[in-house]
Design a protein around this motif. Structure first.
Motif, short mmCIF file in Angstrom:
data_model
loop_
_atom_site.label_atom_id
_atom_site.label_comp_id
_atom_site.label_asym_id
_atom_site.label_seq_id
_atom_site.Cartn_x
_atom_site.Cartn_y
_atom_site.Cartn_z
N UNK A 89 0.82 -1.22 0.00
CA UNK A 89 0.00 0.00 0.00
C UNK A 89 0.85 1.27 0.00
N UNK A 90 1.86 1.31 0.87
CA UNK A 90 2.59 2.56 1.10
C UNK A 90 3.90 2.68 0.35
N UNK A 91 4.60 1.57 0.13
CA UNK A 91 5.93 1.65 -0.50
C UNK A 91 6.16 0.46 -1.40
N UNK A 92 5.52 0.44 -2.58
CA UNK A 92 5.67 -0.71 -3.48
C UNK A 92 7.11 -0.98 -3.88
N UNK A 93 7.96 0.05 -3.87
CA UNK A 93 9.35 -0.14 -4.26
C UNK A 93 10.18 -0.72 -3.12
N UNK A 94 9.61 -0.80 -1.90
CA UNK A 94 10.33 -1.31 -0.74
C UNK A 94 10.72 -0.21 0.21
N UNK A 95 10.66 -0.48 1.49
CA UNK A 95 10.92 0.56 2.48
C UNK A 95 12.38 0.96 2.53
N UNK A 96 13.30 0.02 2.38
CA UNK A 96 14.72 0.37 2.43
C UNK A 96 15.07 1.28 1.26
N UNK A 97 14.62 0.92 0.06
CA UNK A 97 14.87 1.78 -1.10
C UNK A 97 14.18 3.13 -0.92
N UNK A 98 12.97 3.12 -0.35
CA UNK A 98 12.26 4.38 -0.12
C UNK A 98 13.00 5.30 0.83
N UNK A 99 13.59 4.72 1.88
CA UNK A 99 14.36 5.52 2.84
C UNK A 99 15.60 6.10 2.19
N UNK A 100 16.29 5.29 1.38
CA UNK A 100 17.51 5.77 0.69
C UNK A 100 17.17 6.90 -0.27
N UNK A 101 16.13 6.72 -1.05
CA UNK A 101 15.75 7.76 -2.01
C UNK A 101 15.26 9.02 -1.30
N UNK A 102 14.53 8.85 -0.18
CA UNK A 102 14.10 10.02 0.57
C UNK A 102 15.27 10.79 1.15
#
Length: 366
Positions: A331-344
């Motif tokens: 629902x929130x991070x289809x790309x994955x949370x670890x990748x989302x944190x890095x990109x953020x």
């Protein structure tokens, strides 16, 4: 000149476009993390070191699924299938070889080869049969459940291979651990600290090797066929061969996890292959970020550590957490949370850099 060119080529592959991390911002923490891991046994007791080795054995399966699913685009529920084939294969071979010095590593190689053969046969029929999408996952899950069901009903004394009994739901046990000849006459058994360092060395070799593979021509083709297989075929690539090679490599890594797990505990059961176990790698990789091998390695290890911590208190709570994590990821991070944190974090750094620039510099960056 040749050595310099070879080193430059290797560095280029390590820092290619298909993997995160290509600057000092990544490699300095990486080296620090490796040093901390090397020094960990000096600061921990024997139980914690053995437990850490146990957690790390599962990361090979996660990296293999990242290669097959994240880069290759093939959703496979068959990681525990090859985990079980290699694990049981090692148990049978090591038991029949007698566990003598050096024969356990021969059993490891042969068991890994068995997993590759099974992956080649299954992958051939799936890929040349044009089975893809959700049906690829269904067939691999079915094969996994068939193996789990078969092994579960092998409890009788007639179910044996040589001197190795399969033992049904109770599983195989008391197979020899990995060992090598050692000065002084006594072999070096890979348990506790030796096993920890063996697994750590294998992780480094596999991780760096996968980075180089994914940033090579092979990796570029694999990503291209994930995005548009028809276009890749029109460019002259035999997509089926690349898909099969990707599937076999990812399955072999799952088999390596099975062998190391079997050697670590000197047992393996059908429960480590069945439906709940087959779903776990999917959750680890989806939560971490299937699009990058580094995110998968780091995220899977953290998820495994949290899962084990919760299992001590409540196995049901740990399984519930896995389900919630998968739901939140979808629902929130289809790309994955670890990748989302890095990109953020990357976007935040760039935003601050722009805000601290002069008007002329801002225009240039824009």
């Amino acid at each position: 000149m040749t050595d310099t060119f070879l080193l430059a080529s290797m560095l280029k592959l390590l820092n290619g476009p298909q993997t995160l991390g290509a600057t000092r911002v990544f490699w300095i923490p990486f080296v620090i993390a490796v040093l901390v891991a090397l020094l960990y046994p000096a600061a921990a007791d024997a139980y914690d070191v053995g437990n850490m080795a146990y957690l790390l054995t599962w990361t090979f399966m996660a990296m293999g699924l990242c290669l097959v699913w994240g880069y290759g685009g093939m959703l496979s529920f068959g990681q525990t299938l090859f985990f079980g084939v290699a694990g049981y294969g090692y148990g049978v071979l090591a038991t029949n070889f007698g566990g003598d010095t050096g024969t356990t590593f021969l059993a490891l190689v042969l068991a890994l080869g068995l997993a590759c053969i099974v992956a080649t046969v299954l992958g051939y029929f799936l890929i040349w049969g044009r089975v893809n999408g959700v049906f690829f996952g269904i067939v691999t899950l079915s094969a996994t459940l068939v193996l789990s069901f078969f092994l579960g009903q092998t409890a009788g004394p007639e179910w044996h291979i040589g001197s190795a009994r399969l033992n049904g739901f109770n599983g195989m046990k008391d197979m020899p651990a990995l060992n090598i000849p050692w000065p002084g006459g006594e072999p070096l058994f890979f348990d506790g600290v030796p096993l920890y360092y063996l697994v750590l060395a294998l992780i480094l070799v596999v991780y760096l090797g996968l980075r180089m593979l994914l940033n090579s021509r092979f990796g570029n083709v694999v990503v291209a066929m994930r995005e548009d297989p028809q276009r890749a075929e029109l460019l002259g690539y035999d997509v089926r061969k690349y898909q099969l090679a990707t599937f076999v490599i990812g399955s072999a890594l799952a088999g390596l996890s099975g062998i190391l797990y079997t050697s670590w505990g000197q047992f393996i059961t059908p429960a480590s292959i069945g439906l709940p176990a087959a779903a776990m790698p999917i959750i680890w990789v989806a939560f971490s970020g299937r699009g990058d091998i580094t995110a998968t390695l780091v995220g899977s290890f953290l998820v495994l550590w949290v899962f084990q911590f919760l299992t001590v208190y409540s196995q049901q709570a740990a399984l519930l957490l896995m389900g919630v994590m998968l739901l939140c990821t979808v629902v929130a991070a289809p790309q994955g949370f670890v990748i989302g944190i890095v990109r953020g974090a990357r976007r935040l750094v760039l935003r601050r850099a722009v805000q601290g620039s002069t008007p002329v510099e801002k225009e240039c960056k824009v």
